[in-house]
Design an enzyme around this catalytic site. Structure first.
Site, PDB file in Angstrom:
ATOM      1  N   CYS A   1       0.949  -1.417  -0.593  1.00 23.57           N
ATOM      2  CA  CYS A   1      -0.124   0.225  -0.368  1.00 23.57           C
ATOM      3  C   CYS A   1       1.110   1.863  -0.122  1.00 23.57           C
ATOM      4  O   CYS A   1       1.233   1.854  -1.267  1.00 23.57           O
ATOM      5  CB  CYS A   1      -1.345   0.268   1.078  1.00 23.57           C
ATOM      6  SG  CYS A   1      -2.607   1.106   1.041  1.00 23.57           S
TER       7      CYS A   1
ATOM      8  N   HIS B   1      -3.968  -5.204   0.801  1.00 24.15           N
ATOM      9  CA  HIS B   1      -3.253  -5.534   2.002  1.00 24.15           C
ATOM     10  C   HIS B   1      -3.431  -6.943   2.876  1.00 24.15           C
ATOM     11  O   HIS B   1      -3.788  -7.629   2.755  1.00 24.15           O
ATOM     12  CB  HIS B   1      -3.793  -4.576   2.628  1.00 24.15           C
ATOM     13  CG  HIS B   1      -3.567  -3.328   3.342  1.00 24.15           C
ATOM     14  ND1 HIS B   1      -3.122  -2.926   4.047  1.00 24.15           N
ATOM     15  CD2 HIS B   1      -4.247  -2.594   3.149  1.00 24.15           C
ATOM     16  CE1 HIS B   1      -2.809  -1.537   3.969  1.00 24.15           C
ATOM     17  NE2 HIS B   1      -3.440  -1.397   2.614  1.00 24.15           N
TER      18      HIS B   1
ATOM     19  N   GLU C   1      -1.535  -8.896   4.568  1.00 25.68           N
ATOM     20  CA  GLU C   1      -1.453  -8.575   5.497  1.00 25.68           C
ATOM     21  C   GLU C   1      -2.353  -9.389   6.629  1.00 25.68           C
ATOM     22  O   GLU C   1      -2.525  -9.782   7.678  1.00 25.68           O
ATOM     23  CB  GLU C   1      -0.874  -7.504   6.376  1.00 25.68           C
ATOM     24  CG  GLU C   1      -1.047  -7.129   6.998  1.00 25.68           C
ATOM     25  CD  GLU C   1      -1.865  -5.821   5.730  1.00 25.68           C
ATOM     26  OE1 GLU C   1      -2.090  -4.530   5.904  1.00 25.68           O
ATOM     27  OE2 GLU C   1      -1.244  -6.087   4.671  1.00 25.68           O
TER      28      GLU C   1
END
Length: 248
Positions: free
Chosen positions: A112, A218, A220
């Site tokens: 990002c 994202h 994660e």
């Protein structure tokens, strides 16, 4: 030494709690690295960072997302949205870090804001407001509670590209919580994925000797629940272990 997990540096963001400045990294990044067998090490950016001394301590770098934006003077533009958060200390730290990591061949995963930093550090530019660009859609997560990190749209991986080969897929569903995005791709970067509206969503620097990807979404977030996210972090971890085997 070989039994210890590889160390990954994460430059922190400056945030505020009431009137107090904090140096922060969101927990999901730490969880995703730990789940992949890596040891995160947070680096404050509120003070000058001597990367030449810190990089030998690590086997990888992860550039996280953040609510803040890269200051546009770094890519030759005036600030159009002063109400949005900036983090000049992080800019100062990460924009000098990216070329050093790539030159060293150290594994780099940029997510990002980190993806945008990677592009700017190498000479690219950004859309300051993606949703205001003709032909581009709104990539901000407007669901409640914000941010939801729910799957938002597909990304189409470049056929024959590195990311497509790594994930073994041509299309994946991703979340989307960004207001800014890549405009002019930096020299030397190679597009690895696009959104349906054509916005660049992932790239790599193929001339670098090490693993490196910038991704706009994202991975994660609940990384072990999504096969593509888990595969990306596992590949990053494998690259960090390989780097340690040849540099430590």
């Amino acid at each position: 030494m070989s039994g210890n997990p590889p160390v990954v540096l994460l430059p922190a963001c400056q945030r505020w709690l009431d009137t107090q400045p904090l140096q922060t990294v969101r927990q999901q990044y730490l969880d995703a690295l730990h789940a992949a067998g890596l040891a995160p090490l947070i680096v404050p950016t509120s003070l000058p960072v001597d990367w030449a001394r810190l990089l030998p301590l690590a086997q990888g770098v992860l550039l996280t997302g953040s609510p803040s934006n890269v200051e546009p003077h770094h890519y030759g533009q005036a600030l159009r949205t002063p109400e949005l958060p900036q983090d000049p200390a992080r800019d100062a730290a990460t924009l000098q870090l990216v070329p050093q990591v790539l030159a060293a061949g150290m594994p780099l995963l940029a997510i990002c804001r980190g993806c945008q930093e990677m592009n700017v550090a190498l000479g690219g530019s950004l859309h300051q407001q993606v949703h205001e660009q003709p032909g581009l859609t709104d990539h901000r997560d407007l669901q409640q509670p914000y941010p939801s990190f729910a799957p938002a749209h597909p990304v189409h991986l470049t056929p024959g590209g590195r990311l497509s080969a790594l994930l073994g897929q041509t299309t994946i569903a991703v979340n989307s919580v960004h207001g800014q995005g890549v405009d002019r791709l930096a020299p030397g970067l190679q597009i690895e994925a696009r959104a349906p509206d054509g916005l660049i969503e992932a790239f790599c620097h193929p001339a670098s000797p090490g693993f490196n990807f910038g991704v706009q979404w994202h991975p994660e977030w609940e990384s072990r629940r999504h096969p593509a996210s888990a595969a990306l972090f596992d590949a990053f971890a494998a690259a960090c272990r390989a780097y340690r085997s040849t540099h430590c």
